[in-house]
Design a protein around this motif. Structure first.
Motif, PDB file in Angstrom:
ATOM      1  N   PHE A 113       1.209  -1.181  -0.162  1.00  0.00           N
ATOM      2  CA  PHE A 113      -0.038  -0.046   0.199  1.00  0.00           C
ATOM      3  C   PHE A 113       0.831   1.339  -0.050  1.00  0.00           C
ATOM      4  O   PHE A 113       0.511   2.292  -0.684  1.00  0.00           O
ATOM      5  N   ALA A 114       1.912   1.294   1.007  1.00  0.00           N
ATOM      6  CA  ALA A 114       2.696   2.301   1.014  1.00  0.00           C
ATOM      7  C   ALA A 114       3.461   2.687  -0.581  1.00  0.00           C
ATOM      8  O   ALA A 114       3.607   3.811  -0.936  1.00  0.00           O
ATOM      9  N   LEU A 115       3.994   1.490  -1.093  1.00  0.00           N
ATOM     10  CA  LEU A 115       4.594   1.672  -2.439  1.00  0.00           C
ATOM     11  C   LEU A 115       3.508   2.147  -3.537  1.00  0.00           C
ATOM     12  O   LEU A 115       4.023   3.427  -4.191  1.00  0.00           O
ATOM     13  N   ILE A 116       2.316   1.781  -3.496  1.00  0.00           N
ATOM     14  CA  ILE A 116       1.407   2.320  -4.400  1.00  0.00           C
ATOM     15  C   ILE A 116       0.935   3.948  -4.120  1.00  0.00           C
ATOM     16  O   ILE A 116       0.840   4.414  -5.063  1.00  0.00           O
ATOM     17  N   LEU A 117       0.854   4.071  -3.029  1.00  0.00           N
ATOM     18  CA  LEU A 117       0.682   5.227  -2.537  1.00  0.00           C
ATOM     19  C   LEU A 117       1.828   6.246  -2.907  1.00  0.00           C
ATOM     20  O   LEU A 117       1.380   7.534  -3.374  1.00  0.00           O
ATOM     21  N   SER A 118       2.656   5.982  -2.955  1.00  0.00           N
ATOM     22  CA  SER A 118       3.964   6.842  -3.203  1.00  0.00           C
ATOM     23  C   SER A 118       3.876   7.302  -4.662  1.00  0.00           C
ATOM     24  O   SER A 118       4.292   8.341  -5.111  1.00  0.00           O
ATOM     25  N   GLY A 119       3.679   6.257  -5.521  1.00  0.00           N
ATOM     26  CA  GLY A 119       3.555   6.207  -7.050  1.00  0.00           C
ATOM     27  C   GLY A 119       2.250   7.083  -7.127  1.00  0.00           C
ATOM     28  O   GLY A 119       2.455   7.958  -8.219  1.00  0.00           O
ATOM     29  N   ALA A 120       1.239   6.781  -6.720  1.00  0.00           N
ATOM     30  CA  ALA A 120       0.011   7.717  -6.868  1.00  0.00           C
ATOM     31  C   ALA A 120       0.400   9.233  -6.470  1.00  0.00           C
ATOM     32  O   ALA A 120       0.012  10.114  -7.480  1.00  0.00           O
ATOM     33  N   ILE A 121       0.980   9.351  -5.564  1.00  0.00           N
ATOM     34  CA  ILE A 121       1.262  10.807  -4.947  1.00  0.00           C
ATOM     35  C   ILE A 121       2.347  11.588  -6.023  1.00  0.00           C
ATOM     36  O   ILE A 121       2.206  12.558  -6.398  1.00  0.00           O
ATOM     37  N   GLY A 122       3.338  10.789  -6.306  1.00  0.00           N
ATOM     38  CA  GLY A 122       4.492  11.197  -7.175  1.00  0.00           C
ATOM     39  C   GLY A 122       3.764  11.657  -8.497  1.00  0.00           C
ATOM     40  O   GLY A 122       4.046  12.670  -9.190  1.00  0.00           O
ATOM     41  N   ASN A 123       3.057  10.792  -9.155  1.00  0.00           N
ATOM     42  CA  ASN A 123       2.572  11.180 -10.387  1.00  0.00           C
ATOM     43  C   ASN A 123       1.344  12.293 -10.480  1.00  0.00           C
ATOM     44  O   ASN A 123       1.284  13.006 -11.401  1.00  0.00           O
ATOM     45  N   VAL A 124       0.493  12.326  -9.377  1.00  0.00           N
ATOM     46  CA  VAL A 124      -0.317  13.266  -9.072  1.00  0.00           C
ATOM     47  C   VAL A 124       0.071  14.759  -9.124  1.00  0.00           C
ATOM     48  O   VAL A 124      -0.161  15.644  -9.556  1.00  0.00           O
ATOM     49  N   ALA A 125       1.405  14.496  -8.259  1.00  0.00           N
ATOM     50  CA  ALA A 125       2.029  15.938  -8.028  1.00  0.00           C
ATOM     51  C   ALA A 125       2.478  16.480  -9.284  1.00  0.00           C
ATOM     52  O   ALA A 125       2.243  17.602  -9.756  1.00  0.00           O
ATOM     53  N   ASP A 126       3.050  15.518 -10.427  1.00  0.00           N
ATOM     54  CA  ASP A 126       3.363  16.093 -11.804  1.00  0.00           C
ATOM     55  C   ASP A 126       2.148  16.291 -12.510  1.00  0.00           C
ATOM     56  O   ASP A 126       2.183  17.806 -13.002  1.00  0.00           O
ATOM     57  N   ARG A 127       1.123  15.889 -12.469  1.00  0.00           N
ATOM     58  CA  ARG A 127      -0.147  16.397 -13.148  1.00  0.00           C
ATOM     59  C   ARG A 127      -0.808  17.695 -12.602  1.00  0.00           C
ATOM     60  O   ARG A 127      -1.041  18.452 -13.202  1.00  0.00           O
ATOM     61  N   LEU A 128      -0.583  17.902 -11.381  1.00  0.00           N
ATOM     62  CA  LEU A 128      -1.166  19.086 -10.899  1.00  0.00           C
ATOM     63  C   LEU A 128      -0.098  20.222 -11.134  1.00  0.00           C
ATOM     64  O   LEU A 128      -0.678  21.472 -11.387  1.00  0.00           O
ATOM     65  N   MET A 129       1.298  20.234 -11.073  1.00  0.00           N
ATOM     66  CA  MET A 129       2.301  21.031 -11.151  1.00  0.00           C
ATOM     67  C   MET A 129       2.449  21.441 -12.602  1.00  0.00           C
ATOM     68  O   MET A 129       2.729  22.572 -13.138  1.00  0.00           O
ATOM     69  N   TYR A 130       2.371  20.283 -13.623  1.00  0.00           N
ATOM     70  CA  TYR A 130       2.978  20.383 -14.943  1.00  0.00           C
ATOM     71  C   TYR A 130       1.581  20.161 -15.990  1.00  0.00           C
ATOM     72  O   TYR A 130       1.651  20.779 -17.342  1.00  0.00           O
ATOM     73  N   GLY A 131       0.629  19.576 -15.674  1.00  0.00           N
ATOM     74  CA  GLY A 131      -0.081  18.970 -16.527  1.00  0.00           C
ATOM     75  C   GLY A 131       0.403  17.557 -17.244  1.00  0.00           C
ATOM     76  O   GLY A 131      -0.577  17.108 -17.936  1.00  0.00           O
ATOM     77  N   TYR A 132       1.233  17.068 -16.884  1.00  0.00           N
ATOM     78  CA  TYR A 132       1.762  15.777 -17.437  1.00  0.00           C
ATOM     79  C   TYR A 132       2.604  15.250 -16.472  1.00  0.00           C
ATOM     80  O   TYR A 132       3.002  15.728 -15.449  1.00  0.00           O
ATOM     81  N   VAL A 133       2.983  13.796 -16.799  1.00  0.00           N
ATOM     82  CA  VAL A 133       3.892  13.092 -15.991  1.00  0.00           C
ATOM     83  C   VAL A 133       5.135  13.043 -16.798  1.00  0.00           C
ATOM     84  O   VAL A 133       5.280  12.788 -17.730  1.00  0.00           O
ATOM     85  N   ILE A 134       6.245  13.497 -15.766  1.00  0.00           N
ATOM     86  CA  ILE A 134       7.648  13.414 -16.319  1.00  0.00           C
ATOM     87  C   ILE A 134       8.044  11.814 -16.270  1.00  0.00           C
ATOM     88  O   ILE A 134       8.189  11.226 -15.308  1.00  0.00           O
ATOM     89  N   ASP A 135       8.456  11.084 -17.533  1.00  0.00           N
ATOM     90  CA  ASP A 135       8.941   9.979 -17.623  1.00  0.00           C
ATOM     91  C   ASP A 135      10.237  10.087 -18.029  1.00  0.00           C
ATOM     92  O   ASP A 135      10.588  10.845 -19.114  1.00  0.00           O
ATOM     93  N   PHE A 136      11.245   8.972 -17.857  1.00  0.00           N
ATOM     94  CA  PHE A 136      12.737   9.107 -18.480  1.00  0.00           C
ATOM     95  C   PHE A 136      13.125   7.793 -18.479  1.00  0.00           C
ATOM     96  O   PHE A 136      14.327   7.789 -19.215  1.00  0.00           O
TER      97      PHE A 136
END
Length: 180
Positions: A113-136
């Motif tokens: 649950f903690a791992l999935i939560l971290s991924g969800a939060i990390g990608n939501v932060a990108d969507r809210l800040m940039y409008g997209y997710v940074i992948d690399f």
């Protein structure tokens, strides 16, 4: 003082009060790592720039993902940003509730649950800040490319795999064995 506390709340009750929320340190650590790596890539790379890390197998390739996994719905005009953000926030709320309700010793489930939560939060932060997710992170072999991903995506994938594994293992049996 401890004798008074133990008389009022026996050790078993104290153990039950410890919840899976103790695993949130994993979430915080991975969100920080995810965001720092994304900031680094955005600062060091031009969009679509690719540099080999392991020649013929692994590159850092800076891309913007406007969709979900595998760029699902990435060319849908922008509404998907809010849909994926809402879904991730709802899933995060449910995971937090489950973590709170879980005993701390359900470590596999709490960690997943903690791992999935971290991924969800990390990608939501990108969507809210940039409008997209940074992948690399770009894995490829002999002309075959896996879609680029990031640390948050890895956390979600590992968490989901651990959750599936945990589904086949009975935590109550672990509790009984540990109490003997």
């Amino acid at each position: 003082m401890d004798k008074v506390r133990n008389a009022v709340l026996p050790n078993d009750t104290l153990k039950k009060r410890a919840s899976g929320l103790r695993y949130l340190w994993v979430t915080v650590l991975l969100v920080v790592i995810d965001q720092l790596t994304k900031v680094w890539v955005a600062a060091e790379y031009e969009l679509y720039e690719s540099r080999a890390v392991i020649d013929g197998l692994f590159n850092f390739t800076y891309v913007h993902n406007y969709g979900a996994a595998f760029s699902f719905l990435s060319d849908s005009g922008g509404w998907q940003r809010w849909l994926f953000t809402a879904i991730a926030i709802a899933i995060s709320a449910v995971l937090l509730i489950w973590l709170r309700r879980n005993p701390v010793n359900f470590w596999r489930q709490n960690l997943s649950f903690a791992l999935i939560l971290s991924g969800a939060i990390g990608n939501v932060a990108d969507r809210l800040m940039y409008g997209y997710v940074i992948d690399f992170l770009d894995v490829h072999y002999q002309g075959w490319h896996w879609p680029a991903f990031n640390v948050a995506d890895m956390a979600i994938t590992i968490g989901a795999a651990l959750m599936l594994f945990e589904a086949f293992v009975d935590n109550r049996r672990d509790d009984e064995e540990n109490s003997k």
